[in-house]
Design an enzyme around this catalytic site. Structure first.
Site, PDB file in Angstrom:
ATOM      1  N   ASN A   9       0.865  -1.182   0.000  1.00  0.00           N
ATOM      2  CA  ASN A   9       0.000   0.000   0.000  1.00  0.00           C
ATOM      3  C   ASN A   9       0.902   1.232   0.000  1.00  0.00           C
ATOM      4  OD1 ASN A   9      -1.795   2.060   0.481  1.00  0.00           O
ATOM      5  ND2 ASN A   9      -2.231   1.477   2.602  1.00  0.00           N
ATOM      6  N   TRP A  10       1.033   1.845  -1.162  1.00  0.00           N
ATOM      7  CA  TRP A  10       1.967   2.972  -1.285  1.00  0.00           C
ATOM      8  C   TRP A  10       1.395   4.288  -0.765  1.00  0.00           C
ATOM      9  CZ3 TRP A  10       4.509   2.338  -6.830  1.00  0.00           C
ATOM     10  CH2 TRP A  10       5.375   1.244  -6.785  1.00  0.00           C
ATOM     11  N   LYS A  11       0.117   4.289  -0.461  1.00  0.00           N
ATOM     12  CA  LYS A  11      -0.527   5.535  -0.005  1.00  0.00           C
ATOM     13  C   LYS A  11      -0.237   6.661  -1.007  1.00  0.00           C
ATOM     14  CE  LYS A  11      -0.058   3.662   4.557  1.00  0.00           C
ATOM     15  NZ  LYS A  11      -0.120   3.855   5.986  1.00  0.00           N
ATOM     16  N   HIS A  97      -9.527   1.809   4.503  1.00  0.00           N
ATOM     17  CA  HIS A  97      -8.281   1.964   5.253  1.00  0.00           C
ATOM     18  C   HIS A  97      -8.499   2.959   6.401  1.00  0.00           C
ATOM     19  CE1 HIS A  97      -4.183   3.106   6.241  1.00  0.00           C
ATOM     20  NE2 HIS A  97      -3.814   1.956   5.716  1.00  0.00           N
ATOM     21  N   GLU A  99      -6.897   5.381   7.363  1.00  0.00           N
ATOM     22  CA  GLU A  99      -6.684   6.795   6.983  1.00  0.00           C
ATOM     23  C   GLU A  99      -7.910   7.350   6.259  1.00  0.00           C
ATOM     24  OE1 GLU A  99      -2.989   5.977   5.029  1.00  0.00           O
ATOM     25  OE2 GLU A  99      -2.094   5.551   6.994  1.00  0.00           O
ATOM     26  N   GLU A 169      -5.722  -4.210  10.619  1.00  0.00           N
ATOM     27  CA  GLU A 169      -4.682  -3.213  10.809  1.00  0.00           C
ATOM     28  C   GLU A 169      -4.971  -2.410  12.081  1.00  0.00           C
ATOM     29  OE1 GLU A 169      -2.567  -2.302   6.833  1.00  0.00           O
ATOM     30  OE2 GLU A 169      -4.212  -0.905   7.063  1.00  0.00           O
ATOM     31  N   GLY A 175       2.250   2.819  10.683  1.00  0.00           N
ATOM     32  CA  GLY A 175       3.237   3.883  10.518  1.00  0.00           C
ATOM     33  C   GLY A 175       3.915   4.309  11.804  1.00  0.00           C
ATOM     34  N   SER A 215       3.191  -1.577  10.480  1.00  0.00           N
ATOM     35  CA  SER A 215       4.638  -1.613  10.773  1.00  0.00           C
ATOM     36  C   SER A 215       5.294  -2.958  10.447  1.00  0.00           C
ATOM     37  CB  SER A 215       4.913  -1.204  12.220  1.00  0.00           C
ATOM     38  OG  SER A 215       4.524   0.148  12.414  1.00  0.00           O
ATOM     39  N   GLY A 236       2.772  -0.911   4.321  1.00  0.00           N
ATOM     40  CA  GLY A 236       2.855   0.505   3.952  1.00  0.00           C
ATOM     41  C   GLY A 236       4.296   0.928   3.760  1.00  0.00           C
ATOM     42  N   GLY A 237       4.843   1.613   4.747  1.00  0.00           N
ATOM     43  CA  GLY A 237       6.187   2.191   4.666  1.00  0.00           C
ATOM     44  C   GLY A 237       7.247   1.281   4.070  1.00  0.00           C
TER      45      GLY A 237
END
Ligand code: PGA
Length: 251
Positions: A9-11, A97, A99, A169, A175, A215, A236-237
């Site tokens: 998930n590159w956001k 998600h 966010e 999640e 994150g 994470s 993600g990150g």
């Protein structure tokens, strides 16, 4: 047997050029190994989907979008429809998600509408759920997860219910560098499967994949994915760097 799935998930990261650079490097790495037992999915921003879809043709890396709207077309300025992402060869779409829930006020009822539309247009939804830190500290984790599963995943036929993917999640792990322990993930995810089994039956619940997200790193993922009810990861990150995502795909 559930086929494990690892999704990036590159956001809101990566321009078209950066996407090309990532995929060039990632394809070299991934071709050096033989991963048949896992599905790997990249979910770049909308603007990078076209170039990603061209570059991933003739590979077994799949493509997903990070969101979509609940209509096929219409006067909805700024929105993207399931038909449009399907046209770009997306097989998956991330929905709900945390966010999106937090910054765009998405509710379980709205996410449910999106999920039904995604399925209608042949996309596999990856529906995200998870408790906040406050909810965990107040011992409301199970209550919150039950509500999210029962409401965001309602109204499915049994056939549809067997197709979807859930991503657990915990919001406090996203994150933050503070991943859930493998035991925490397993405890939550076996509970999620149980709630889903009460809605659609044990057979269906045993077929769907439940991912963990929050994470994930190459160093912590092996133990997490070894848990019985963890069928993959939403990253993600650590998915922004081709080598680190590659390592995660290979653990
Ligand atoms: P993270 O994000 O891996 O950076 O914690 C996961 C996600 O938001 O899907």
């Amino acid at each position: 047997m559930r086929k494990q799935l690892i999704a990036a998930n590159w956001k809101m990261y990566k321009t078209i050029l950066e996407t090309k650079d990532f995929i060039d490097k990632f394809l070299i790495l991934i071709k050096s190994v033989n991963i048949n037992n896992r599905e790997i999915v990249l979910c770049p921003p909308f603007t990078s989907l076209y170039v990603a879809s061209e570059m991933l043709k003739n590979t077994n890396i799949k493509l997903g979008a990070q969101n979509m709207y609940i209509e096929e077309k219409g006067a909805f300025t700024g929105e993207i429809s399931p038909v449009m992402i399907k046209e770009l060869n997306c097989e998956y779409v991330i929905l709900g998600h945390s966010e999106r829930r937090k910054y765009f006020n998405e509710t379980d009822e709205f996410i449910n509408k999106k999920m039904l539309m995604a399925l209608k247009y042949g996309l596999i939804p990856i529906v995200c759920i998870g408790e906040t830190l406050q909810e965990r500290e107040e011992n409301k984790t199970f209550e919150v997860l039950k509500y999210q599963v029962e409401n965001s995943l309602a109204n499915l036929t049994h056939e549809q219910a067997a197709k979807i993917v859930i991503a657990y999640e915990p919001v406090w792990a996203i994150g933050t560098g503070k991943n859930a322990t493998p035991q925490q993930a397993e405890e939550a995810q076996s509970f999620i499967r149980e709630v889903y089994a009460n809605m659609y039956g044990k057979d269906v619940a045993e077929r769907i994949r439940i991912l963990y997200g929050g994470s994930i790193k190459p160093e912590n993922f092996k133990e997490i994915i070894s848990q019985k009810n963890v069928d993959g990861g939403l990253v993600g990150g650590a998915s922004l760097d081709p080598e680190s995502f590659f390592k995660i795909c290979c653990v």
